[in-house]
Design an enzyme around this catalytic site. Structure first.
Site, PDB file in Angstrom:
ATOM      1  N   ARG A  46       0.851  -1.214   0.000  1.00 39.23           N
ATOM      2  CA  ARG A  46       0.000   0.000   0.000  1.00 39.23           C
ATOM      3  C   ARG A  46       0.876   1.249   0.000  1.00 39.23           C
ATOM      4  O   ARG A  46       0.498   2.295  -0.529  1.00 39.23           O
ATOM      5  CB  ARG A  46      -0.967  -0.016   1.201  1.00 39.23           C
ATOM      6  N   TYR A  98     -13.732  15.963 -17.527  1.00 38.11           N
ATOM      7  CA  TYR A  98     -14.355  14.638 -17.580  1.00 38.11           C
ATOM      8  C   TYR A  98     -15.495  14.565 -16.544  1.00 38.11           C
ATOM      9  O   TYR A  98     -15.372  15.107 -15.435  1.00 38.11           O
ATOM     10  CB  TYR A  98     -13.253  13.602 -17.293  1.00 38.11           C
ATOM     11  N   ASP A 170      -5.069  17.885 -16.409  1.00 38.12           N
ATOM     12  CA  ASP A 170      -5.327  16.501 -16.816  1.00 38.12           C
ATOM     13  C   ASP A 170      -4.810  16.355 -18.253  1.00 38.12           C
ATOM     14  O   ASP A 170      -5.367  16.937 -19.185  1.00 38.12           O
ATOM     15  CB  ASP A 170      -6.837  16.238 -16.739  1.00 38.12           C
ATOM     16  N   LYS A 195      -6.085   4.934 -20.187  1.00 37.98           N
ATOM     17  CA  LYS A 195      -6.319   5.305 -21.578  1.00 37.98           C
ATOM     18  C   LYS A 195      -5.062   5.028 -22.418  1.00 37.98           C
ATOM     19  O   LYS A 195      -4.642   3.896 -22.507  1.00 37.98           O
ATOM     20  CB  LYS A 195      -6.766   6.767 -21.629  1.00 37.98           C
TER      21      LYS A 195
HETATM   22  N1  PLP Z   1      -9.574  12.075 -17.136  1.00 40.77           N
HETATM   23  C1  PLP Z   1     -10.114  11.843 -18.344  1.00 40.77           C
HETATM   24  C2  PLP Z   1      -9.888  12.828 -19.450  1.00 40.77           C
HETATM   25  C3  PLP Z   1     -10.893  10.699 -18.551  1.00 40.77           C
HETATM   26  O1  PLP Z   1     -11.432  10.489 -19.764  1.00 40.77           O
HETATM   27  C4  PLP Z   1     -11.084   9.786 -17.476  1.00 40.77           C
HETATM   28  C5  PLP Z   1     -11.889   8.570 -17.647  1.00 40.77           C
HETATM   29  O2  PLP Z   1     -12.578   8.377 -18.633  1.00 40.77           O
HETATM   30  C6  PLP Z   1     -10.508  10.072 -16.237  1.00 40.77           C
HETATM   31  C7  PLP Z   1      -9.755  11.214 -16.103  1.00 40.77           C
HETATM   32  C8  PLP Z   1     -10.697   9.159 -15.052  1.00 40.77           C
HETATM   33  O3  PLP Z   1      -9.827   8.098 -15.129  1.00 40.77           O
HETATM   34  P1  PLP Z   1     -10.108   6.628 -14.554  1.00 40.77           P
HETATM   35  O4  PLP Z   1     -11.295   6.083 -15.278  1.00 40.77           O
HETATM   36  O5  PLP Z   1      -8.835   5.892 -14.815  1.00 40.77           O
HETATM   37  O6  PLP Z   1     -10.385   6.801 -13.093  1.00 40.77           O
END
Ligand code: PLP
Length: 380
Positions: A46, A98, A170, A195
Site C-alpha cells: 500500500r 471529464y 489533466d 487510456k
Molecule cells: N480524465 C479523463 C480525461 C478521462 O477520460 C477519465 C476517464 O474516462 C478520467 C480522467 C478518469 O480516469 P479513470 O477512469 O482511470 O479513473
C-alpha cells in the site's frame, strides 16, 4: 534520450538476478525486514512496490519531470491530489472536464468544504478575475473531453503564477507524447493511465506527476493513508503499454486525421471537431503547444437523436463503449454515457449537444475504418 527510447529503457535494467529483460511482477503485500525498521526500500505494498517505482520513473521522465506517483485509477490520482486541499479551499476549473472529475468535486469533496467553481471559455480577463480571488488551484484539461477545446497552457499558468495559484492539468487526451504541460509552466500533471498510457483497454490506472518534492511527498502519503494504491500486476501491464506509446500515438493521430478529413466532407455530417483541422478554433494554439493532435474526434451528424443512437450502435469496427485510448476504435455518446453525471442544463451550457458523438480512433488500418463509416452511414 528521445521519447521513444526513454519509453523503452527508463525505469528498469535487465533483472540482475536472472537477466530477465522485462521486470518481474512483485505480487507481494509485504517485504521481509533485515531487522525491525531496516528494509530494502519497501515495507508494504500500500505504501510502495518495485513495480510502482519502475512505472513512476518512466512516466516522470516522459513528462520531463522529477517525480511521479502511481494510483489505482485516474480518479484515484485526483483523489490523492484533492486530499492536499483543506475545508474552505477553492478550485477554479475551466469547463470541459471529464464527467467523473466533475462528480468527484461536486458530489464528494464539496461535502468536505472544498469549493469547485467552473468558468466557460475564459478570456484572459475572466481568468485574471477568477484567479485574483486566490483559489488554491487552476484546474483544466486540454484538449477537453469531449469537445476537444484547446486552452493556452503557457498563458493560463502565467496568470496563475502571478496570483500564487497552483495549476493542475489533466493530460490524459494529449499524452506525454504530444504535450508536456509541466514544461509550459503547470505545477502538476495527472493522467488516467487507463487510456493511452496503458493503451490496450485491459487495465485501470492513474498517475500524478510534478517537479515539486513537497507535492510528491503529499501524494505518496495520500496513496498510503487512503489506500489508493494500484495492483503491482496492473502497474506492470502499464509499464508494458508505455513501451509502445510513441508508435501507437503516431498511428492514432494518422488515423484520426484521416477520419476527421473524411467526415468533414461527408453530406450527413454537420460538424467535425478535431484540433488537427484548420477549421478548429484552437488549431493555432494546439500547433504551438502540442507535438501532435491526438486520436480523439468528435462529430455532430445531421441526424435526430434517435438516429444518432442507432448509427453508433451499428458500426462494425467502432465498438460502442465508454473509455478511450486503446488500440481498438470506440464510439461514445457523451450525453448518455461518459458525461451523464453532469446535469443536462450544465452539459448544454458548456456545449455538449445531445447529438454529439465522440470517436476514439484506434490503430487499425485507416481504410477499414473509413469503409466502416461509409457503409454504416449509407443506411441513414
Ligand atoms: N480524465 C479523463 C480525461 C478521462 O477520460 C477519465 C476517464 O474516462 C478520467 C480522467 C478518469 O480516469 P479513470 O477512469 O482511470 O479513473
Amino acid at each position: 534520450m528521445k521519447f521513444a527510447t526513454k519509453a523503452i529503457h527508463e525505469g528498469h535494467e535487465p533483472d540482475p538476478a536472472t537477466g530477465a529483460i522485462m521486470p518481474p511482477i512483485y505480487m507481494t503485500s509485504t517485504f521481509v525486514q533485515e531487522s525491525p525498521g531496516e528494509t530494502k526500500g519497501y515495507d508494504y505494498t500500500r505504501a510502495g512496490n518495485p513495480n510502482f517505482t519502475i512505472l513512476e520513473k518512466v512516466l516522470a521522465s516522459l513528462e520531463d519531470a522529477k517525480y511521479a506517483t502511481v494510483f489505482s485509477s485516474g480518479l484515484g490520482a485526483l483523489t490523492g491530489l484533492i486530499s492536499m486541499l483543506s475545508s474552505g479551499d477553492n478550485v477554479v476549473a475551466i469547463n470541459g472536464v471529464y464527467g467523473g472529475t466533475y462528480r468527484l468535486f461536486n458530489k464528494v469533496f464539496n461535502r468536505y468544504g472544498i469549493g469547485f467553481h467552473t468558468i466557460n471559455h475564459p478570456t484572459e480577463k475572466a481568468l485574471e478575475d477568477a484567479l485574483a480571488k486566490k483559489p488554491k488551484w487552476l484546474f483544466f484539461e486540454t484538449p477537453t473531453n469531449p469537445l476537444l477545446e484547446i486552452f493556452d497552457i503557457a498563458a493560463a499558468t502565467k496568470i496563475a503564477k502571478k496570483h500564487g495559484v497552483l495549476t493542475v492539468i489533466d493530460n490524459t487526451f494529449a499524452t506525454p507524447f504530444f504535450q508536456n504541460p509541466l514544461t509550459l509552466g503547470a505545477d502538476v500533471v495527472w493522467h488516467s493511465t487507463t487510456k493511452y498510457v496503458g493503451g490496450h483497454s485491459d487495465v485501470i490506472g492513474g498517475v500524478a506527476i510534478t517537479n515539486n518534492e513537497n507535492i510528491k511527498k503529499a501524494l505518496d502519503f495520500a496513496r498510503m493513508s487512503m489506500g489508493l494504491n494500484p495492483s503491482p500486476f496492473d502497474v506492470w501491464l502499464q509499464t508494458r503499454g508505455v513501451k509502445t506509446l510513441a508508435l501507437r500515438m503516431e498511428r492514432h493521430q494518422q488515423n484520426a486525421m484521416a477520419i476527421a478529413k473524411f467526415l468533414e466532407k461527408h453530406p450527413k455530417v454537420n460538424k467535425v471537431i478535431y484540433p488537427g483541422l484548420e477549421s478548429h478554433p484552437g488549431h493555432a494554439t494546439a500547433k504551438k503547444q502540442m507535438k501532435g493532435f491526438g486520436g480523439m474526434v468528435s462529430v455532430e451528424f445531421k441526424l435526430s437523436l434517435e438516429e444518432t443512437k442507432k448509427l453508433i450502435s451499428s458500426f462494425k469496427l467502432f465498438s460502442l463503449a465508454e473509455s478511450l485510448g486503446g488500440v481498438e476504435s470506440l464510439v461514445n455518446h457523451p450525453a448518455s454515457m461518459t458525461h451523464a453525471s453532469i446535469p443536462a442544463d450544465e452539459r448544454h451550457r458548456c456545449g455538449i449537444a445531445d447529438g454529439l458523438v465522440r470517436f476514439s480512433v484506434g490503430i487499425e488500418d485507416s481504410q477499414d475504418l473509413i469503409d466502416d463509416l461509409t457503409t454504416t452511414l449509407k443506411k441513414f
